[in-house]
Design an enzyme around this catalytic site. Structure first.
Site, PDB file in Angstrom:
ATOM      1  N   GLU A 123       0.822  -1.221   0.000  1.00 31.58           N
ATOM      2  CA  GLU A 123       0.000   0.000   0.000  1.00 31.58           C
ATOM      3  C   GLU A 123       0.849   1.259   0.000  1.00 31.58           C
ATOM      4  O   GLU A 123       0.465   2.276  -0.563  1.00 31.58           O
ATOM      5  CB  GLU A 123      -0.925  -0.015   1.222  1.00 31.58           C
ATOM      6  N   ASP A 176      -2.575  -3.157   3.105  1.00 31.08           N
ATOM      7  CA  ASP A 176      -3.023  -3.346   4.481  1.00 31.08           C
ATOM      8  C   ASP A 176      -4.116  -4.410   4.552  1.00 31.08           C
ATOM      9  O   ASP A 176      -5.039  -4.439   3.721  1.00 31.08           O
ATOM     10  CB  ASP A 176      -3.547  -2.029   5.059  1.00 31.08           C
ATOM     11  N   TYR A 180      -0.943  -4.305  13.853  1.00 29.29           N
ATOM     12  CA  TYR A 180      -1.869  -3.634  12.937  1.00 29.29           C
ATOM     13  C   TYR A 180      -2.890  -2.775  13.687  1.00 29.29           C
ATOM     14  O   TYR A 180      -3.537  -3.246  14.630  1.00 29.29           O
ATOM     15  CB  TYR A 180      -2.582  -4.681  12.082  1.00 29.29           C
TER      16      TYR A 180
END
Length: 681
Positions: A8, A104, A301
């Protein structure tokens, strides 16, 4: 042959490339070891603007609504065209056998990758990298266990439906209300219900009328006993007089041992709430800091709604706890209760936010303050979560004095447990040796006056809580997605409300509140229930979950959104007299001669702000252009305020000469004319 990995962001791509051995830097990508690694720079493409479908849509007109594209189109951002071209070339290379989606691991990451993949016309086999940490070991493990790309088709469809639904509601509702009320009014599928929550809270505060009350307090042997609330001041004074110099008798003394479980680990929303309450950070700041920590391999995350780790992580918990203790500069408390924080059945796409094991070895002092504070907060959350319960003894008593009942409570800590990593409790213990029937000498008596308090203004902490739970009581028990928005989107919604002038942040006594602006409150006043209901928004989020699981077709979801938009456009009628709710932010040139409203300047003329009035002075009026004069702002101001203006050097079409005259404005309520007056007339 090569396998192409698409991340990303460039920073993430570099971390992946290093692990894979793709160390040769090329234009827009890395290469080596049989791998090509490139990146997207966020959303490379987005849904096209209405004018792409029809040039007439460039103008905002109600008769063009609803705008419901049959075949959706995308446009590539001008500043991202170069990177898209690089990706397209890579995706089409004959020596690329497979593509790995390393964006992601969430709904938006899936959409970013798939949009670029499809726009490039790629049909090569897809694999999915799904990891919750950017540590080298996590990346290696992720590539050893790549998932078939088709496993995430539902996630992509849900993301695409979310994007299209937001477009349909945003484009159509924003244009509809802006045209009807003569001011740009931003409407959003998630934004408007959030605005409604904030406006409703302010309405409750404004309507609140404080009610006075009184309590009698007795000071007895180092403790304070409190009577019941009394509405009358004289009644309270009478009770105080009856107790003055008297003796109280203990009626009951109860001691109970209680325990308080440690809070669960942080998900994004609870972290944002605590960071706002403790550190004063906005939800967006917290997300930005956490994202930076994730990319630096210091945190897991960020965009998660889970507050547990998976069962297979239990053996790694002691190492994570040791790292957290180093980060916080404290000692770890005994044995980490790893089983308390591991529960795979309570984990959705990603586990809770925790520091990585390698974070303890990083140069924490070199981090920006915001990132350092968030890392410390995350680490404290882990330290608390693996601790035993906080245990205490609570003593409550009742006493009779002067014929009235009084109470007191106290706490004595038995085991600090997880609260060793939290702010100390302010509760004091009651004296030892208290027993029923015991006499208590009253040392002092006082009457305290208080008032009922209104609801508090929303802060980012409390609005996030309300967004998370809005409509939950009316949703089905088995609904997985409740509330307004998702953990990943709520911060952006709040920022957009502020950026569009519908909500403002106001700081007072170190607390920053979220308040609706005048425009925000007015917008909620005219919005129909369908656009401000948190229940409807929560239902949409639930249906997106069904799309992701394959239980609802994307076509059926979009049909529901399109039907709602179509009905809104066809049935909504402006609220009578609502024009006063949306005063223009333009400078008034003068008063309207017809209705008295404000006349403001626009590109083509000077218009009355009251759209029902229709009064206008056109800048290209032949009366002025024939005389080679311009209807300027100052000329219009004189005509509106004084009814006349003197002009010099007017051109005569008959003689070709110039002259001076006074222009008088005449308006009969339906038509505007100008008259020339010479001399002193």
């Amino acid at each position: 042959m090569y396998r192409l990995v698409i991340a990303e962001k460039p920073s993430v791509a570099m971390s992946i490339a290093k692990v894979l051995g793709a160390t040769a830097r090329k234009e827009g990508h890395m290469e080596g070891g049989g791998w090509l690694v490139s990146w997207c720079i966020g959303h490379l493409a987005g849904l096209a603007e209405p004018a792409v479908y029809n040039p007439d849509y460039d103008k905002w007109r109600r008769e063009d609504l609803p705008i419901l594209p049959e075949n959706w189109r995308f446009t590539i951002g001008k500043d991202k065209r170069e990177q898209f071209d690089i990706l397209r070339t890579l995706l089409r290379r004959e020596d690329v056998s497979e593509v790995v989606n390393a964006c992601d691991a969430g709904r938006e990451g899936e959409l970013i990758f798939r949009t670029a993949y499809h726009l490039a016309g790629c049909t090569k086999p897809m694999k999915r990298l799904w990891i919750s940490s950017m540590e080298d070991s996590a990346i290696r493990e992720g590539f050893d266990n790549l998932h078939p790309g088709s496993d995430y088709d539902g996630l992509h469809q849900a993301a695409l439906c979310r994007q299209k639904a937001d477009w349909l509601v945003g484009i159509n509702a924003t244009r509809l209300f802006s045209v009807l009320y003569g001011r740009t009014l931003n409407i959003g599928r998630v934004m408007s219900p959030t605005l409604a929550l904030i406006a409703q809270r302010e309405a409750e505060i404004a309507a609140f009328e404080p009610v006075p009350f009184y309590t009698v307090e007795l000071a007895c042997g180092g403790m304070t006993l409190t009577g019941e609330r009394i509405s009358g001041k004289e009644d309270a004074a009478a009770i105080a007089a009856a107790c003055e110099g008297s003796t109280g008798i203990l009626q009951t003394v109860e001691r109970r041992e209680k325990s308080e479980k440690a809070p669960a680990l942080y998900d994004l929303t609870t972290l944002q709430r605590d960071a706002n309450r403790i550190l004063g950070y906005t939800a967006q700041q917290t997300l930005d800091y956490l994202q930076a920590l994730y990319e630096k391999k210091l945190c897991t995350y960020p965009r998660t709604d889970s507050r547990f780790l998976t069962d297979d992580m239990e053996s790694s918990v002691p190492g994570l706890v040791s790292a957290a203790a180093v980060i916080c500069g404290v000692d770890a408390l005994g044995t980490a209760l790893a089983s308390h924080v591991c529960s795979s059945k309570n984990v959705t796409d990603h586990h809770a936010v925790v520091p990585t094991k390698s974070a303890a070895d990083s140069d924490l002092a070199a981090l920006p303050q915001g990132e350092r504070e968030i890392l410390r907060l995350v680490s404290l959350g882990l330290l608390r979560a693996v601790c035993p319960p906080h245990r205490y003894a609570e003593t409550s008593l009742t006493a009779e004095c002067g014929g009235h009942r009084f109470t007191a409570k106290g706490k004595a800590v038995l085991d600090m447990g997880w609260r060793v990593y939290a702010a100390p409790s302010k509760d004091a213990a009651l004296p030892d040796g208290l027993a029923e029937g015991q006499s208590l000498a009253v040392d002092a008596v006082q009457v305290k006056e208080g008032k009922t308090t209104p609801p508090k203004h929303f802060t980012e902490d409390t609005i996030l809580q309300s967004m998370e739970t809005a409509g939950a009581g009316e949703m089905p028990e088995d609904a997985e997605r409740k509330g307004i928005g998702t953990p990943a989107t709520r911060a952006a919604i709040l920022e957009k409300l502020v950026a569009t002038g519908l909500v403002e942040r106001k700081k007072a006594k170190k607390i920053t509140s979220l308040l609706p602006t005048q425009a925000g409150s007015s917008l909620v006043t005219v919005l129909p229930e369908v656009l401000q209901s948190p229940l409807l928004t929560a239902d949409w989020e639930q249906r997106l979950e069904e799309v992701e699981r394959g239980e609802l077709s994307p076509e059926d979801f979009m049909a529901g959104i399109a039907a709602m938009v179509d009905e809104l456009v066809k049935t909504y009628r402006p609220v009578p007299g609502a024009a006063v709710l949306f005063p223009s932010d333009k400078e008034a040139v003068g008063p309207c001669p017809r209705c008295g409203g404000a006349v403001t300047e626009s590109k083509k003329g000077f218009f009355c702000e009251n759209r029902e009035c229709r009064f206008v002075l056109w800048k290209d009026s032949k009366f002025f252009t024939a005389k080679k004069k311009t209807l300027t702002k100052s000329v219009a101001a004189a005509l509106l305020n004084k009814g006349r203006v003197k002009l010099t050097g007017c051109f005569s079409e008959k003689t070709g000469k110039t002259y001076d005259a006074t222009v008088v404005l005449e308006d009969d309520g339906t038509k505007t004319n100008y008259k020339l007056v010479f001399g002193n007339g």
